[in-house]
Write a protein that holds these residues in place. Structure first.
Motif, PDB file in Angstrom:
ATOM      1  N   VAL A   1      -1.457  13.419  18.816  1.00 21.13           N
ATOM      2  CA  VAL A   1      -0.676  12.466  17.906  1.00 21.13           C
ATOM      3  C   VAL A   1      -0.705  11.463  16.884  1.00 21.13           C
ATOM      4  O   VAL A   1      -1.401  10.263  18.221  1.00 21.13           O
ATOM      5  N   LYS A   2      -0.406  10.809  16.118  1.00 23.21           N
ATOM      6  CA  LYS A   2      -0.193   9.548  15.595  1.00 23.21           C
ATOM      7  C   LYS A   2       0.377   8.708  16.578  1.00 23.21           C
ATOM      8  O   LYS A   2       1.642   9.221  15.060  1.00 23.21           O
ATOM      9  N   VAL A   3       1.009   8.044  16.845  1.00 19.22           N
ATOM     10  CA  VAL A   3       2.298   7.209  16.896  1.00 19.22           C
ATOM     11  C   VAL A   3       2.075   4.985  16.560  1.00 19.22           C
ATOM     12  O   VAL A   3       0.969   4.983  16.914  1.00 19.22           O
ATOM     13  N   VAL A   4       2.674   4.688  16.409  1.00 20.24           N
ATOM     14  CA  VAL A   4       3.147   3.512  15.494  1.00 20.24           C
ATOM     15  C   VAL A   4       4.548   3.528  16.084  1.00 20.24           C
ATOM     16  O   VAL A   4       5.477   3.721  16.227  1.00 20.24           O
TER      17      VAL A   4
ATOM     18  N   LEU B   1       0.954  -1.155   0.048  1.00 20.63           N
ATOM     19  CA  LEU B   1       0.434  -0.122  -0.049  1.00 20.63           C
ATOM     20  C   LEU B   1       0.955   1.295   0.346  1.00 20.63           C
ATOM     21  O   LEU B   1       1.687   1.131   0.848  1.00 20.63           O
ATOM     22  N   THR B   2       0.473   2.429  -0.314  1.00 20.17           N
ATOM     23  CA  THR B   2       1.167   3.661  -1.280  1.00 20.17           C
ATOM     24  C   THR B   2       0.243   4.336  -0.641  1.00 20.17           C
ATOM     25  O   THR B   2      -0.844   4.507   0.619  1.00 20.17           O
ATOM     26  N   GLY B   3       0.991   5.458   0.287  1.00 21.03           N
ATOM     27  CA  GLY B   3       0.446   6.554   0.269  1.00 21.03           C
ATOM     28  C   GLY B   3       1.289   8.183   0.549  1.00 21.03           C
ATOM     29  O   GLY B   3       1.824   7.820  -0.244  1.00 21.03           O
ATOM     30  N   GLN B   4       0.855   8.915   1.264  1.00 24.59           N
ATOM     31  CA  GLN B   4       1.353  10.009   1.833  1.00 24.59           C
ATOM     32  C   GLN B   4       0.867  10.819   2.949  1.00 24.59           C
ATOM     33  O   GLN B   4       0.085  10.522   3.230  1.00 24.59           O
ATOM     34  N   GLY B   5       2.084  11.963   3.021  1.00 25.42           N
ATOM     35  CA  GLY B   5       2.192  12.292   4.436  1.00 25.42           C
ATOM     36  C   GLY B   5       3.490  12.432   4.999  1.00 25.42           C
ATOM     37  O   GLY B   5       4.719  11.881   4.502  1.00 25.42           O
ATOM     38  N   GLY B   6       3.457  13.029   6.065  1.00 26.09           N
ATOM     39  CA  GLY B   6       5.012  12.845   6.485  1.00 26.09           C
ATOM     40  C   GLY B   6       5.608  12.309   7.949  1.00 26.09           C
ATOM     41  O   GLY B   6       4.000  11.841   9.056  1.00 26.09           O
ATOM     42  N   VAL B   7       6.316  11.499   7.855  1.00 28.21           N
ATOM     43  CA  VAL B   7       6.553  10.463   8.669  1.00 28.21           C
ATOM     44  C   VAL B   7       8.132  11.113   9.922  1.00 28.21           C
ATOM     45  O   VAL B   7       9.363  11.050   8.911  1.00 28.21           O
ATOM     46  N   LEU B   8       7.561  10.698  10.823  1.00 31.56           N
ATOM     47  CA  LEU B   8       9.150  11.187  11.917  1.00 31.56           C
ATOM     48  C   LEU B   8       9.604   9.720  12.126  1.00 31.56           C
ATOM     49  O   LEU B   8       8.727   8.875  13.026  1.00 31.56           O
ATOM     50  N   ILE B   9      10.850   9.287  11.702  1.00 39.18           N
ATOM     51  CA  ILE B   9      11.520   8.330  12.549  1.00 39.18           C
ATOM     52  C   ILE B   9      12.204   8.350  12.966  1.00 39.18           C
ATOM     53  O   ILE B   9      12.632   9.051  13.679  1.00 39.18           O
ATOM     54  N   VAL B  10      11.410   7.494  14.419  1.00 40.58           N
ATOM     55  CA  VAL B  10      12.678   8.273  15.870  1.00 40.58           C
ATOM     56  C   VAL B  10      13.130   6.321  16.233  1.00 40.58           C
ATOM     57  O   VAL B  10      12.678   5.864  16.907  1.00 40.58           O
ATOM     58  N   ASP B  11      14.468   5.680  15.811  1.00 43.32           N
ATOM     59  CA  ASP B  11      15.567   4.933  16.236  1.00 43.32           C
ATOM     60  C   ASP B  11      16.899   5.197  16.405  1.00 43.32           C
ATOM     61  O   ASP B  11      17.345   6.184  15.664  1.00 43.32           O
ATOM     62  N   ASP B  12      17.339   4.714  17.602  1.00 41.76           N
ATOM     63  CA  ASP B  12      18.879   5.174  18.034  1.00 41.76           C
ATOM     64  C   ASP B  12      19.328   4.281  16.793  1.00 41.76           C
ATOM     65  O   ASP B  12      21.026   4.509  17.484  1.00 41.76           O
ATOM     66  N   GLU B  13      19.209   3.380  15.361  1.00 37.31           N
ATOM     67  CA  GLU B  13      19.984   2.646  15.223  1.00 37.31           C
ATOM     68  C   GLU B  13      20.126   3.116  14.015  1.00 37.31           C
ATOM     69  O   GLU B  13      18.813   3.392  13.063  1.00 37.31           O
TER      70      GLU B  13
ATOM     71  N   ILE C   1       4.277  16.552   9.659  1.00 38.29           N
ATOM     72  CA  ILE C   1       4.730  15.572  10.471  1.00 38.29           C
ATOM     73  C   ILE C   1       3.359  15.041  10.875  1.00 38.29           C
ATOM     74  O   ILE C   1       2.778  15.475  11.497  1.00 38.29           O
ATOM     75  N   ASP C   2       2.833  13.791  10.336  1.00 40.12           N
ATOM     76  CA  ASP C   2       1.120  12.689  10.306  1.00 40.12           C
ATOM     77  C   ASP C   2       2.233  12.070  11.741  1.00 40.12           C
ATOM     78  O   ASP C   2       0.434  11.256  11.789  1.00 40.12           O
ATOM     79  N   LEU C   3       2.563  11.286  11.290  1.00 40.96           N
ATOM     80  CA  LEU C   3       2.404   9.812  11.567  1.00 40.96           C
ATOM     81  C   LEU C   3       3.991   9.910  12.473  1.00 40.96           C
ATOM     82  O   LEU C   3       5.170  10.385  11.624  1.00 40.96           O
ATOM     83  N   VAL C   4       4.783   9.366  13.437  1.00 45.52           N
ATOM     84  CA  VAL C   4       5.398   9.669  14.123  1.00 45.52           C
ATOM     85  C   VAL C   4       6.182   7.533  14.250  1.00 45.52           C
ATOM     86  O   VAL C   4       5.121   6.643  15.071  1.00 45.52           O
ATOM     87  N   LEU C   5       6.065   6.312  13.851  1.00 41.27           N
ATOM     88  CA  LEU C   5       7.514   5.630  14.355  1.00 41.27           C
ATOM     89  C   LEU C   5       8.574   6.041  15.180  1.00 41.27           C
ATOM     90  O   LEU C   5       9.651   6.367  14.982  1.00 41.27           O
ATOM     91  N   LEU C   6       8.368   5.044  15.545  1.00 35.90           N
ATOM     92  CA  LEU C   6       8.335   5.400  17.162  1.00 35.90           C
ATOM     93  C   LEU C   6       8.937   4.048  17.850  1.00 35.90           C
ATOM     94  O   LEU C   6       8.632   3.042  18.178  1.00 35.90           O
ATOM     95  N   ASP C   7      10.446   3.777  17.539  1.00 35.87           N
ATOM     96  CA  ASP C   7      11.494   2.687  18.090  1.00 35.87           C
ATOM     97  C   ASP C   7      11.260   2.456  20.642  1.00 35.87           C
ATOM     98  O   ASP C   7      10.375   4.048  21.015  1.00 35.87           O
ATOM     99  N   VAL C   8      10.837   1.820  20.817  1.00 33.98           N
ATOM    100  CA  VAL C   8      11.102   1.733  21.961  1.00 33.98           C
ATOM    101  C   VAL C   8      12.238   1.756  22.971  1.00 33.98           C
ATOM    102  O   VAL C   8      12.187   2.743  24.026  1.00 33.98           O
TER     103      VAL C   8
END
Length: 895
Positions: A844-847, A766-778, A816-823
């Motif tokens: 805020v939308k978080v995955v 599935l494709t889409g549009q929007g801004g995603v913030l990637i938060v990861d230490d690696e 930013i429409d979505l945050v992809l967040l590491d734990v």
């Protein structure tokens, strides 16, 4: 009246009467003893002969039935061999056997039967009248299952004539079909098999006393065997009184009878005694008989001797009385007068001399005795009082000490220096079944042989006067062991030496320590698995993501290399998944699952993947199989067990999946560290007929990296993952196995009342549009996620920890429409970052994206607005679906 006269009148007749009474009583006692002994011996002889005759008759029946059974067993083996070779189907083979059975009579109304043993009972697989009927509770099937191979007898109700009679059968096992095959018929239909001459040869040589014998007749008074009478019409056993002896014997209440009888070879009738017993199932009567005159012969001489001794005694007694009375009457008269004076005056007797020395000595002695009597009586009275008090105190102390010892839960055994038992408390009685009286005075090791192997420790304790302790184990039922601690306390004192041995049952304590040690070991491995999972999954996320992106860019001839990278990464991810499952750190989305559907799906996979010689069977008896769980983990668990079972059957066999319901109460315990809550559970059994598992390996079978396979055949994580999955489902798993017979895995899962949810197939990219913030230490994960998201059509921003993620989010809030967040991250972890993001923007939308996350962490975040969770390593398709779903949720809220 003179003493001489009194002796003659009183003592003489009394002694004479006593002597005569003794002789007469002795005569009758001997006479009755002889009669009783003769009756007892006759009864024993009759019983022995009855057993011998019954054994002779049973042997004839057994041999007859055995021949039929063994002949038909050969036919069954032939049909089974044809079935295995594919010449006939199993149903046709069994039909041929039933037809073969029907053509063979057994006795007058007997037949051949095949009883099938199943897990839930016994069934008449082949039977002329009751095919396929369950017979678990019938006496016949129970006798067949208990005997298995050999001759047996039992009661049976035949549906043809509605009669209940004793049947005889010879049975044999046929293991390939779980059959017990046998031929049977009613015992009373086998009379014609028995040769009467065999029975005659058995009983004719036996004699009772000198001329007694055995004879046999039937229910119609037909004389079958008799050593003297040739007339077999039933009229030959009538005495001079016209009494039919056979009728009298049959009508006797206790089987014992006396009667007059004269054999043709004798001159006159004599009194006989006899015992009669029925030969069961033949309507034959076996009679043992002898002559009473032959019993009385030994006492005839005693009778004559008694009369002679009475006459001689009378004569001798008369002479003795006369002499005695004349010699002692005068001195005794004087002594009597002196005694009268003593009793009257209560003073010491002063004896006057007498010419008769014996009487004179007696008088002087009596005089001295009376002088000391008063002093002695006073002293004795005082001593008796003291002794009574002392004995009372000793008895009270003994009772008190016994009550203390007997109330102790420990086994208390007292021994002397020679290790002979002197003390034995109630706990020892309960443990051995021997009463105190039986154990006292017996060697210690003969009444408690478990201590024999530690004899040297006990003897050393006695020799050195030091307390010694040791322990021992014993088998309880062939599987479980009991553990005992023993302490020896030496005793040294004035009353003697010895020791007190105390034995305590420490089984529960040892088992608790073993379970705790096992639980700690599992937790340690689980912590290790959870610790490495995060780093491994981060690296795999970069590898898998890069490989998927690379796959769209490389030439066709290089696609094979990319495929190798993806497959190797996938297997590595599966390995990490097994570690997480074992350690119970993996998050599972539970839903109602029908385990029967899982089992059927698993069986279809196994039929295509394991050796074709292995039969995969199901016995799904549970009425409801709904549990709250994860379809994938349940199926993987059953597949792991099934594949292991297939490996255990290299030459073929049977793999059986079965289900049933089982209810546990508070007392139920498993061999695992999980304690099941009381309630109704679904029991899943996976049974194979393979090589089995050695007893020493069973305790380690669920440990990670433990395997008995070759290095290239397995990792040792399959059953460890099953163990973890079952515990995550709040269940338990046990295993039992016998070498060369097979293995049974039993899984217990709590039942629920719900409907099964359908399993959705993976969706497309599935494709889409929007801004995603990637938060990861690696860095690798950030770079890979950025490329994957941009390929899907999204714009991206990146941060290397939670603190930086907050700063980037505040700076670019509108983009930013979505945050992809590491734990798990340094500086600030994902959980804290999530809650602080919510303070900045409650909408805020978080995955969450993580390779290691616990249920409790996710549940708390979901309650506060977490949209979804994607596990590392994730594929491009998985990431596209999660992000698209989160973006769609945002659009729905805005609309």
């Amino acid at each position: 009246m003179k003493i001489r006269t009194k002796i003659a009148l009183y003592l003489g007749p009394f002694i004479l009467i006593v002597i005569c009474a003794i002789f007469v009583l002795n005569y009758y006692l001997v006479r009755n003893a002889l009669i009783a002994n003769a009756q007892e011996e006759l009864a024993k002889t009759q019983q022995n002969m009855h057993r011998a005759a019954h054994s002779l008759l049973s042997t004839a029946i057994s041999n007859y039935l055995r021949g039929i059974t063994e002949k038909n067993l050969d036919f069954i083996e032939t049909q089974h061999a044809d079935y295995l070779k594919g010449r006939v189907s199993e149903a046709d083979a069994k039909a041929n056997i039933q037809q073969h059975f029907d053509l063979q009579p057994v006795g007058d109304s007997g037949y051949l039967v095949a009883v099938e043993e199943k897990a839930n009972g016994l069934y008449l697989d082949l039977h002329p009248f009751l095919p396929k009927n369950e017979c678990t509770e019938t006496e016949g099937c129970q006798a067949w299952a208990e005997t298995r191979n050999g001759y047996t007898e039992y009661g049976w109700k035949n549906p043809l004539d509605n009669s209940s009679r004793k049947k005889a059968a010879y049975v044999a096992e046929f293991a390939p079909w779980n059959w017990i095959v046998g031929a049977s018929s009613y015992r009373d239909e086998f009379v014609e098999l028995v040769r009467i001459e065999d029975l005659r040869q058995l009983i004719s040589p036996v004699r009772i006393n000198e001329s007694g014998y055995f004879f046999v007749f039937d229910a119609n008074n037909r004389l079958l065997i008799h050593p003297e009478v040739e007339d077999l019409s039933g009229n030959g056993l009538v005495n001079s009184k016209g009494e039919n002896i056979m009728e009298l014997l049959r009508e006797s209440e206790d089987g014992y009878l006396t009667y007059l009888w004269k054999n043709p070879s004798e001159q006159e009738e004599r009194l006989k005694y006899a015992f009669i017993d029925n030969l069961e199932d033949y309507n034959w009567y076996l009679v043992a008989t002898g002559y009473l005159s032959e019993v009385y012969e030994p006492i005839e001489f005693l009778k004559q001797l008694t009369l002679l001794m009475v006459l001689v005694t009378v004569a001798i007694l008369s002479v003795i009385i006369f002499k005695l009375s004349r010699n002692i009457s005068v001195p005794l008269h004087n002594l009597k007068n002196s005694i009268d004076v003593f009793y009257k005056e209560k003073t010491g007797l002063h004896w006057q001399g007498n010419p008769l020395d014996e009487i004179n000595v007696l008088g002087n002695a009596f005089s001295q005795m009376t002088e000391e009597l008063d002093r002695t009586m006073a002293a004795l009275e005082e001593k008796n009082v003291e002794l009574a008090h002392s004995e009372k105190r000793i008895e009270e102390n003994r009772i008190y000490l016994d009550s203390i010892i007997n109330s102790m839960p420990s086994i208390i055994i007292g021994v002397n220096p020679q290790l002979i038992v002197t003390q034995w408390n109630s706990a020892a009685v309960e443990a051995t079944g021997l009463k105190r009286e039986q154990a006292s005075g017996t060697g210690l090791f003969s009444v408690f042989n478990e201590l024999e192997q530690h004899r040297h420790v006990i003897e050393e304790s006695l020799a050195t006067s030091r307390v010694k302790t040791f322990s021992y184990t014993r088998n309880v039922d062939g599987k479980n062991k009991a553990f005992h601690a023993v302490t020896t306390y030496p005793l040294i004192g004035k009353t003697g030496e010895g020791a007190v041995i105390r034995i305590d049952d420490i089984t529960e304590r040892v088992e608790m320590e073993l379970r705790l040690r096992h639980s700690q070991k599992m937790d340690a491995v689980g912590q290790l698995a959870g610790g490495i999972a995060h780093d491994f999954n981060n690296m795999l996320s970069g590898i898998i993501g890069a490989a998927e992106l690379l796959q769209t860019k490389v030439r066709d001839e290089d696609q094979k290399l990319v495929k190798i990278i993806r497959e190797a990464s996938g297997r590595t991810a599966e390995l990490i998944q097994k570690l997480l499952t074992f350690s119970r750190k993996d998050a599972i989305a539970f839903s109602p699952v029908n385990v029967h559907t899982v089992i059927l799906n698993t069986c279809e996979i196994l039929k295509r993947s394991i050796d074709k010689r292995i039969q995969v069977e199901t016995r799904l008896r549970a009425k409801s199989a709904m549990v709250n769980g994860d379809w994938s983990q349940l199926q993987n668990s059953l597949l792991n067990i099934g594949i292991n079972g297939g490996h255990a059957m290299p030459d073929g066999g049977t793999l059986t999946f079965s289900t049933t319901h089982i209810t546990f109460d508070d007392s139920f315990q498993t061999d695992t560290t999980v304690e099941l809550q009381p309630g109704t559970y679904l029991q899943i059994e996976v049974r194979d007929t393979g090589c089995g598992i050695a007893e020493e390996d069973l305790k380690n079978i669920f440990e990670p990296f433990f395997t008995t396979k070759q290095q290239s055949e397995g990792t040792g994580l399959g059953l460890a993952a099953v163990y973890g999955a079952v515990q995550q489902h709040h269940g338990a798993i046990t295993v039992s196995s016998q070498l060369a017979k097979g293995t049974i895995f039993s899984i217990y899962l709590p039942l629920i009342e719900a409907e099964e949810q359908s399993i959705l197939e993976d969706e497309a990219l599935l494709t889409g549009q929007g801004g995603v913030l990637i938060v990861d230490d690696e860095p690798v994960v950030r770079a890979t996620a950025k490329m994957m998201l941009e390929k899907l059509g999204y714009s991206t921003l990146m941060a290397e920890n939670g603190q930086q993620g907050l700063e980037v989010y505040q700076q670019h809030l509108e983009k930013i429409d979505l945050v992809l967040l590491d734990v798990i991250m340094p500086v600030m972890d994902g959980t804290e970052c999530f809650y602080r993001l919510k303070k900045i923007n409650p909408d805020v939308k978080v995955v969450i994206s993580s390779g290691f996350t616990r249920d409790a962490d996710l549940n708390g975040l979901k309650d506060n607005g977490l949209l979804d969770f994607v596990r590392k390593p994730y594929s491009l398709e998985q990431l596209s679906q999660v992000v698209a779903k989160a973006m769609q949720a945002e659009k729905l809220k805005k609309n």
